[in-house]
Design a protein around this motif. Structure first.
Motif, short mmCIF file in Angstrom:
data_model
loop_
_atom_site.label_atom_id
_atom_site.label_comp_id
_atom_site.label_asym_id
_atom_site.label_seq_id
_atom_site.Cartn_x
_atom_site.Cartn_y
_atom_site.Cartn_z
N TYR A 220 -27.12 81.96 61.90
CA TYR A 220 -26.20 80.87 62.23
C TYR A 220 -26.01 79.99 61.00
CZ TYR A 220 -27.04 81.91 67.19
OH TYR A 220 -27.11 82.51 68.42
N THR A 221 -24.95 79.17 61.02
CA THR A 221 -24.82 78.14 59.99
C THR A 221 -25.14 76.79 60.62
OG1 THR A 221 -22.47 77.93 60.46
CG2 THR A 221 -23.07 79.32 58.59
N ASN A 222 -25.64 75.87 59.81
CA ASN A 222 -25.88 74.50 60.25
C ASN A 222 -25.64 73.60 59.04
OD1 ASN A 222 -26.94 71.99 60.91
ND2 ASN A 222 -28.66 72.82 62.08
N PRO A 223 -24.69 72.68 59.13
CA PRO A 223 -24.36 71.86 57.95
C PRO A 223 -25.41 70.78 57.62
CG PRO A 223 -22.97 71.26 59.81
CD PRO A 223 -23.79 72.41 60.27
N ASP A 224 -26.41 70.62 58.49
CA ASP A 224 -27.40 69.55 58.29
C ASP A 224 -28.55 70.04 57.40
OD1 ASP A 224 -29.08 67.36 58.48
OD2 ASP A 224 -29.74 67.84 60.52
N LEU A 225 -28.32 70.01 56.09
CA LEU A 225 -29.30 70.55 55.15
C LEU A 225 -30.65 69.84 55.26
CD1 LEU A 225 -29.89 72.47 52.74
CD2 LEU A 225 -29.03 70.68 51.23
N ILE A 226 -30.63 68.53 55.36
CA ILE A 226 -31.89 67.77 55.42
C ILE A 226 -32.66 68.17 56.69
CG2 ILE A 226 -32.92 65.46 55.61
CD1 ILE A 226 -30.54 64.38 54.01
N GLY A 227 -31.98 68.19 57.82
CA GLY A 227 -32.65 68.53 59.08
C GLY A 227 -33.24 69.94 59.05
N VAL A 228 -32.46 70.89 58.52
CA VAL A 228 -32.91 72.29 58.45
C VAL A 228 -34.19 72.38 57.59
CG1 VAL A 228 -32.32 74.55 57.46
CG2 VAL A 228 -30.68 73.36 58.92
N GLU A 229 -34.19 71.71 56.46
CA GLU A 229 -35.35 71.82 55.56
C GLU A 229 -36.56 71.04 56.09
OE1 GLU A 229 -33.10 71.07 51.61
OE2 GLU A 229 -34.66 72.52 51.17
N VAL A 230 -36.31 69.87 56.64
CA VAL A 230 -37.44 69.06 57.13
C VAL A 230 -38.08 69.76 58.34
CG1 VAL A 230 -38.03 66.87 58.25
CG2 VAL A 230 -36.58 66.87 56.23
N GLY A 231 -37.27 70.28 59.25
CA GLY A 231 -37.82 70.98 60.42
C GLY A 231 -38.66 72.18 60.00
N GLY A 232 -38.13 72.98 59.07
CA GLY A 232 -38.84 74.19 58.62
C GLY A 232 -40.15 73.86 57.92
N ALA A 233 -40.16 72.76 57.19
CA ALA A 233 -41.37 72.40 56.44
C ALA A 233 -42.43 71.77 57.36
CB ALA A 233 -41.01 71.43 55.32
N LEU A 234 -41.98 70.84 58.21
CA LEU A 234 -42.96 70.04 58.97
C LEU A 234 -43.55 70.78 60.17
CD1 LEU A 234 -42.03 67.85 57.03
CD2 LEU A 234 -42.02 66.26 58.94
N LYS A 235 -42.88 71.82 60.63
CA LYS A 235 -43.46 72.57 61.76
C LYS A 235 -44.80 73.18 61.36
CE LYS A 235 -42.47 76.83 60.11
NZ LYS A 235 -43.40 77.92 59.87
N ASN A 236 -45.01 73.42 60.07
CA ASN A 236 -46.27 74.00 59.62
C ASN A 236 -47.45 73.05 59.84
OD1 ASN A 236 -45.24 76.48 58.83
ND2 ASN A 236 -44.71 75.76 56.77
N ILE A 237 -47.19 71.74 59.78
CA ILE A 237 -48.22 70.74 60.04
C ILE A 237 -48.67 70.85 61.50
CG2 ILE A 237 -48.70 68.25 60.17
CD1 ILE A 237 -46.46 67.83 58.10
N ILE A 238 -47.68 70.93 62.37
CA ILE A 238 -47.98 70.97 63.81
C ILE A 238 -48.65 72.30 64.17
CG2 ILE A 238 -47.00 70.66 66.14
CD1 ILE A 238 -46.83 68.16 64.24
#
Ligand code: NDP
Ligand code: 13P
Length: 388
Positions: A220-238
């Motif tokens: 899929y495409t998603n124009p929200d670059l910040i959201g895409v990167e922050v979600g992918g990175a921070l899920k590893n903490i959880i």
């Protein structure tokens, strides 16, 4: 010379000789179409994948399945020999059988020679080093597909920002590819969905076409670059926290709580950085959170599980032999949350376990002992901020 190479790229010629003569080798079986200022990619591309760990190898296979030729670069010569002679990558992805269209390279410049697309699949902490080595190899600007998930401690940069900083004028476009996608399942061609994002969504759509496989890999495409990167990175903490919870012997209630409240704090930090809250309800938010917190394939979950069982961090990381991105990202998110005044109780508790020697059971007890709260406070605050 750079202008010549750029012109050659636009015409679809792979490389240009130093004397001004053009080599006739083209980087695919169909000619590239030159468009007004933008290169249109061929039906079959030559693509470099930098990093032959689990994810680089799995993505090389997706690209090969899509008819592309892949140069899979590893900094280990013996691993490259294994890829080229035995067509396997036993350490990182034992189920993988690599086709002839995936060729191993141990020379970074040779892997990048004449190419216009590189998939960057090394751990976040290696990104700057690898791009520093790659920059002198480039003869024309390149599109980087960044697939690593992390935030850099100290600078708090996202992966796309590191790529932009390191490549500067040598970067044509940066496209981030993220979502719930364990390499171990991709290599079995099990249905998988991811999203791509970029400052230039036209570039994201080109990368969507490159990776989309209608049998098992949906992009899929998603124009929200910040959201895409922050979600992918921070899920590893959880995921680390969920592993600890399982390692302590807690059950599904505790894990559901971590996933849900973890998502709330990821969204809080993401929105403070400018993300769209809806992205956290998507593949790169809750989707990746579910897969990483519940799968035995997850290195972050597995590391957390060992911590919950009482092992020490050093010993856990030593035994993993693969990257556990959540450890560094916990540090980065903890620092960022403090700087921005965002409440991230799970991240703070995990930080204390990882870096301050806190006992995991006591960390859970302190999380449970906090004061009362209205569940939707977070969302209300986020939406109120969006409206103002
Ligand atoms: N595995 C997965 O399912 C997924 C992973 N990702 C993300 O992709 C990124 C890469 O992960 P993954 O492939 O799983 O990691 P792995 O640990 O499986 O592999 C990492 C690879 O990078 C190499 N590497 C490490 N440091 C350097 C360096 N300085 N120079 C060159 N190569 C280096 C490693 O080599 P060496 O053998 O020397 O250590 C290894 O080949 C991570 O950010 C991860 O979060 C994203 C989605 C799915
Ligand atoms: O990002 C991933 C799945 O989407 C891989 O997670 P791990 O790094 O925890 O294995």
């Amino acid at each position: 010379m750079r202008a010549l190479h750029r012109a050659a790229q636009l015409l679809g010629v792979a490389s240009v000789s130093g004397e001004g003569g053009m080599e006739t080798e083209r980087c695919g079986c169909f000619f590239t179409l030159a468009t007004m200022g933008r290169r249109k990619w061929e039906t079959m591309e030559n693509i470099a994948v930098l990093g032959a760990g689990s994810w680089g190898t799995a993505l090389a296979l997706v690209l090969a399945d899509n008819g592309h030729r892949v140069r899979l670069w590893s900094h280990r010569a013996e691993q490259v020999r294994e890829i080229n002679e035995r067509r396997t990558n036993e350490k990182y992805l034992p189920a993988a059988r690599l086709p002839e269209s995936v060729v191993g390279y141990d020379d970074l410049c040779a892997a990048l020679d004449g190419l216009s697309i590189a998939v960057l699949a090394v751990p976040t902490k290696a990104i700057r080093t690898v791009l520093n080595q790659a920059r002198p190899c480039l003869t024309a600007p390149i599109t980087v597909v960044a697939v690593s998930k992390g935030i850099e401690p100290g600078t708090h940069k996202r992966v796309s920002e590191m790529v932009m900083e390191e490549l500067g004028e040598w970067l044509e476009d940066v496209v981030v590819l993220s979502g719930p996608s364990h390499a171990e399942e991709v290599v079995l061609r099990h249905p998988t969905t991811v999203a791509v994002s970029s400052p230039d969504m036209e570039a994201a759509r080109r990368i969507q076409d490159l990776f989309m496989n209608h049998h098992y890999f949906r992009v899929y495409t998603n124009p929200d670059l910040i959201g895409v990167e922050v979600g992918g990175a921070l899920k590893n903490i959880i995921a680390l926290a969920a592993g600890i919870s399982d390692g302590l012997g807690y059950g599904d209630n505790a894990k559901a709580a971590l996933i849900t409240r973890g998502l709330a704090e990821i969204a809080r930090l993401g929105c403070a950085l400018g993300a769209n809250p809806l992205t956290f309800a998507g593949l790169t938010g809750v989707g990746d959170l579910i897969v990483t917190c519940t799968s035995v394939h997850s290195r972050n979950w597995r590391a957390g599980h060992m911590l919950g069982q009482g092992k020490k961090l050093d010993e856990v990381l030593e035994s993993m032999g693969m990257v556990v991105e959540g450890v560094r990202t916990t540090k980065a998110a903890y620092e960022l949350a403090k700087e921005l005044g965002v409440k991230m109780p799970i991240t703070e508790a995990l930080y204390d376990v990882l870096f301050a020697g806190q006992d995991p059971k006591e960390a859970v007890d302190s999380l449970m002992a906090r004061g009362k709260k209205e569940e939707m406070d977070d969302l209300n605050t986020i939406f109120a901020a969006q409206e103002s």
